[in-house]
Design a protein around this motif. Structure first.
Motif, PDB file in Angstrom:
ATOM      1  N   LYS A 122     -15.407  -2.697  -6.230  1.00  0.00           N
ATOM      2  CA  LYS A 122     -14.334  -2.765  -7.211  1.00  0.00           C
ATOM      3  C   LYS A 122     -13.162  -3.590  -6.683  1.00  0.00           C
ATOM      4  O   LYS A 122     -12.488  -4.272  -7.437  1.00  0.00           O
ATOM      5  N   ILE A 123     -12.904  -3.497  -5.390  1.00  0.00           N
ATOM      6  CA  ILE A 123     -11.848  -4.313  -4.800  1.00  0.00           C
ATOM      7  C   ILE A 123     -12.181  -5.786  -4.954  1.00  0.00           C
ATOM      8  O   ILE A 123     -11.329  -6.603  -5.327  1.00  0.00           O
ATOM      9  N   ASN A 124     -13.440  -6.157  -4.706  1.00  0.00           N
ATOM     10  CA  ASN A 124     -13.836  -7.561  -4.830  1.00  0.00           C
ATOM     11  C   ASN A 124     -13.702  -8.048  -6.265  1.00  0.00           C
ATOM     12  O   ASN A 124     -13.349  -9.207  -6.510  1.00  0.00           O
ATOM     13  N   GLU A 125     -13.971  -7.161  -7.219  1.00  0.00           N
ATOM     14  CA  GLU A 125     -13.842  -7.542  -8.619  1.00  0.00           C
ATOM     15  C   GLU A 125     -12.388  -7.846  -8.991  1.00  0.00           C
ATOM     16  O   GLU A 125     -12.121  -8.656  -9.884  1.00  0.00           O
ATOM     17  N   GLU A 126     -11.463  -7.188  -8.330  1.00  0.00           N
ATOM     18  CA  GLU A 126     -10.037  -7.348  -8.643  1.00  0.00           C
ATOM     19  C   GLU A 126      -9.332  -8.296  -7.679  1.00  0.00           C
ATOM     20  O   GLU A 126      -8.128  -8.506  -7.788  1.00  0.00           O
ATOM     21  N   ARG A 127     -10.076  -8.878  -6.752  1.00  0.00           N
ATOM     22  CA  ARG A 127      -9.448  -9.667  -5.690  1.00  0.00           C
ATOM     23  C   ARG A 127      -8.661 -10.859  -6.238  1.00  0.00           C
ATOM     24  O   ARG A 127      -7.573 -11.176  -5.745  1.00  0.00           O
ATOM     25  N   ALA A 128      -9.186 -11.511  -7.257  1.00  0.00           N
ATOM     26  CA  ALA A 128      -8.487 -12.670  -7.831  1.00  0.00           C
ATOM     27  C   ALA A 128      -7.142 -12.246  -8.413  1.00  0.00           C
ATOM     28  O   ALA A 128      -6.129 -12.943  -8.246  1.00  0.00           O
ATOM     29  N   LEU A 129      -7.134 -11.094  -9.101  1.00  0.00           N
ATOM     30  CA  LEU A 129      -5.880 -10.575  -9.662  1.00  0.00           C
ATOM     31  C   LEU A 129      -4.892 -10.250  -8.559  1.00  0.00           C
ATOM     32  O   LEU A 129      -3.708 -10.630  -8.644  1.00  0.00           O
ATOM     33  N   PHE A 130      -5.367  -9.572  -7.517  1.00  0.00           N
ATOM     34  CA  PHE A 130      -4.475  -9.177  -6.432  1.00  0.00           C
ATOM     35  C   PHE A 130      -3.915 -10.402  -5.704  1.00  0.00           C
ATOM     36  O   PHE A 130      -2.747 -10.434  -5.337  1.00  0.00           O
ATOM     37  N   THR A 131      -4.758 -11.403  -5.505  1.00  0.00           N
ATOM     38  CA  THR A 131      -4.299 -12.636  -4.855  1.00  0.00           C
ATOM     39  C   THR A 131      -3.219 -13.309  -5.698  1.00  0.00           C
ATOM     40  O   THR A 131      -2.207 -13.785  -5.171  1.00  0.00           O
ATOM     41  N   LYS A 132      -3.444 -13.331  -7.008  1.00  0.00           N
ATOM     42  CA  LYS A 132      -2.494 -13.989  -7.910  1.00  0.00           C
ATOM     43  C   LYS A 132      -1.131 -13.314  -7.876  1.00  0.00           C
ATOM     44  O   LYS A 132      -0.097 -13.984  -7.694  1.00  0.00           O
ATOM     45  N   ILE A 133      -1.100 -11.986  -8.035  1.00  0.00           N
ATOM     46  CA  ILE A 133       0.203 -11.319  -8.101  1.00  0.00           C
ATOM     47  C   ILE A 133       0.889 -11.313  -6.733  1.00  0.00           C
ATOM     48  O   ILE A 133       2.120 -11.421  -6.653  1.00  0.00           O
ATOM     49  N   CYS A 134       0.116 -11.241  -5.657  1.00  0.00           N
ATOM     50  CA  CYS A 134       0.730 -11.265  -4.322  1.00  0.00           C
ATOM     51  C   CYS A 134       1.296 -12.643  -4.003  1.00  0.00           C
ATOM     52  O   CYS A 134       2.314 -12.757  -3.308  1.00  0.00           O
ATOM     53  N   SER A 135       0.650 -13.687  -4.523  1.00  0.00           N
ATOM     54  CA  SER A 135       1.142 -15.049  -4.260  1.00  0.00           C
ATOM     55  C   SER A 135       2.468 -15.306  -4.953  1.00  0.00           C
ATOM     56  O   SER A 135       3.233 -16.188  -4.538  1.00  0.00           O
ATOM     57  N   GLU A 136       2.777 -14.525  -5.991  1.00  0.00           N
ATOM     58  CA  GLU A 136       4.040 -14.690  -6.702  1.00  0.00           C
ATOM     59  C   GLU A 136       5.227 -14.140  -5.918  1.00  0.00           C
ATOM     60  O   GLU A 136       6.376 -14.451  -6.232  1.00  0.00           O
ATOM     61  N   VAL A 137       4.935 -13.352  -4.895  1.00  0.00           N
ATOM     62  CA  VAL A 137       6.006 -12.735  -4.106  1.00  0.00           C
ATOM     63  C   VAL A 137       6.730 -13.766  -3.264  1.00  0.00           C
ATOM     64  O   VAL A 137       7.960 -13.737  -3.120  1.00  0.00           O
ATOM     65  N   GLY A 138       5.970 -14.706  -2.678  1.00  0.00           N
ATOM     66  CA  GLY A 138       6.585 -15.774  -1.895  1.00  0.00           C
ATOM     67  C   GLY A 138       6.789 -15.456  -0.428  1.00  0.00           C
ATOM     68  O   GLY A 138       7.520 -16.174   0.257  1.00  0.00           O
ATOM     69  N   ASN A 139       6.148 -14.384   0.079  1.00  0.00           N
ATOM     70  CA  ASN A 139       6.319 -14.056   1.500  1.00  0.00           C
ATOM     71  C   ASN A 139       4.989 -13.975   2.244  1.00  0.00           C
ATOM     72  O   ASN A 139       4.905 -13.387   3.323  1.00  0.00           O
ATOM     73  N   GLY A 140       3.956 -14.590   1.663  1.00  0.00           N
ATOM     74  CA  GLY A 140       2.656 -14.626   2.328  1.00  0.00           C
ATOM     75  C   GLY A 140       1.817 -13.381   2.157  1.00  0.00           C
ATOM     76  O   GLY A 140       0.782 -13.238   2.818  1.00  0.00           O
ATOM     77  N   LEU A 141       2.210 -12.479   1.272  1.00  0.00           N
ATOM     78  CA  LEU A 141       1.484 -11.226   1.098  1.00  0.00           C
ATOM     79  C   LEU A 141       0.037 -11.468   0.677  1.00  0.00           C
ATOM     80  O   LEU A 141      -0.855 -10.682   1.019  1.00  0.00           O
ATOM     81  N   GLU A 142      -0.200 -12.568  -0.046  1.00  0.00           N
ATOM     82  CA  GLU A 142      -1.563 -12.856  -0.521  1.00  0.00           C
ATOM     83  C   GLU A 142      -2.538 -13.114   0.632  1.00  0.00           C
ATOM     84  O   GLU A 142      -3.760 -13.028   0.455  1.00  0.00           O
TER      85      GLU A 142
END
Length: 261
Positions: A122-142
């Motif tokens: 399930k984590i792999n299925e949501e990985r694209a979403l998590f990468t996208k929202i973390c990349s919006e933070v701007g501190n390398g969280l993705e």
């Protein structure tokens, strides 16, 4: 416009014995409408934290009632209220599970209030979403989706807490001085993310802040607490006319307890 939160004569007092009673919230009446972003100011002991704890259910009111979407939840437990509320605390260590990875924390938040099982698939299925929202933070969280949350910096962990709190739309978002433990640069970055998440999600939000400039710049309504009472409640137009000096005058002796950053 519908009312999301209403407090009616909300009062909290502590009996110290010998007929001594300390009033922390003093018959507070407050309505928060859908889509409002309300900043909350007040000196030490003004009742800010007690207000939030009363809304979240960690502190029981001594008198009065609390409504969410016109439903009386005064007797609801903290756990039951969690289905309506999301909260980000001052301490970056709160709100996330330190031994779980960033992706695992986000998955828990994504399925908040649902029956769920934590599976790698399930984590792999949501990985694209998590990468996208973390990349919006701007501190390398993705780049740290597989990093245990306890290994993140304070700023990254607090940003993760905010993402988790807003991943599924809560009825009410409580931001409890969520930038107070961060340095000025990181705090500014997190506030920009906060504004973005609130606007994009059309969230209803209450935010306690000790930074007057943030109180002026963010949100469309401002309330000022003093000695357990709301002494000012300013709408967007009134708020836009305020200056830092105006806010200082609200507090008089208490002004020194609020930092200007």
């Amino acid at each position: 416009m519908s009312t999301v939160l209403e407090l009616k004569n909300a009062t909290k007092y502590i009996d110290n014995g010998l007929n001594e009673r300390k009033v922390i919230l003093n018959h507070v009446n407050l309505k928060i409408n859908q889509g409002e972003f309300v900043t909350v100011l007040g000196g030490n002991g003004a009742g800010k934290s007690t207000l939030f704890n009363s809304i979240a259910g960690t502190v029981a009111l001594s008198e009065g009632d609390l409504f969410i979407n016109e439903q009386n939840i005064t007797a609801y437990s903290e756990e039951k209220r969690a289905s309506y509320l999301s909260r980000v605390f001052q301490d970056p260590k709160m709100g996330t599970a330190p031994r779980m990875t960033v992706a695992e924390n986000l998955l828990l938040a994504l399925h908040r209030g649902k029956r769920r099982g934590l599976k790698l698939r399930k984590i792999n299925e949501e990985r694209a979403l998590f990468t996208k929202i973390c990349s919006e933070v701007g501190n390398g969280l993705e780049n740290h989706l597989d990093t245990p949350t306890g290994n993140l910096s304070g700023g990254q962990r607090q940003a993760l807490s905010l993402l988790m709190a807003t991943l599924t739309k809560p009825e009410l978002l409580l931001l409890d001085e969520h930038t107070a433990a961060l340095d000025p640069k990181t705090s500014k970055q997190l506030m920009l993310l906060t504004e973005q998440r609130v606007k994009e999600g059309e969230l209803t939000c209450l935010m306690i802040t000790h930074r007057m400039e943030d109180a002026l710049h963010y949100g469309n309504r401002l309330i000022v607490l003093q000695k357990g009472q709301i002494i000012k409640d300013l709408n967007k137009e009134e708020k836009e006319k305020l200056t830092l000096q105006d806010l200082l005058l609200f507090f008089e002796e208490e002004a020194e307890e609020i930092s200007i950053e």
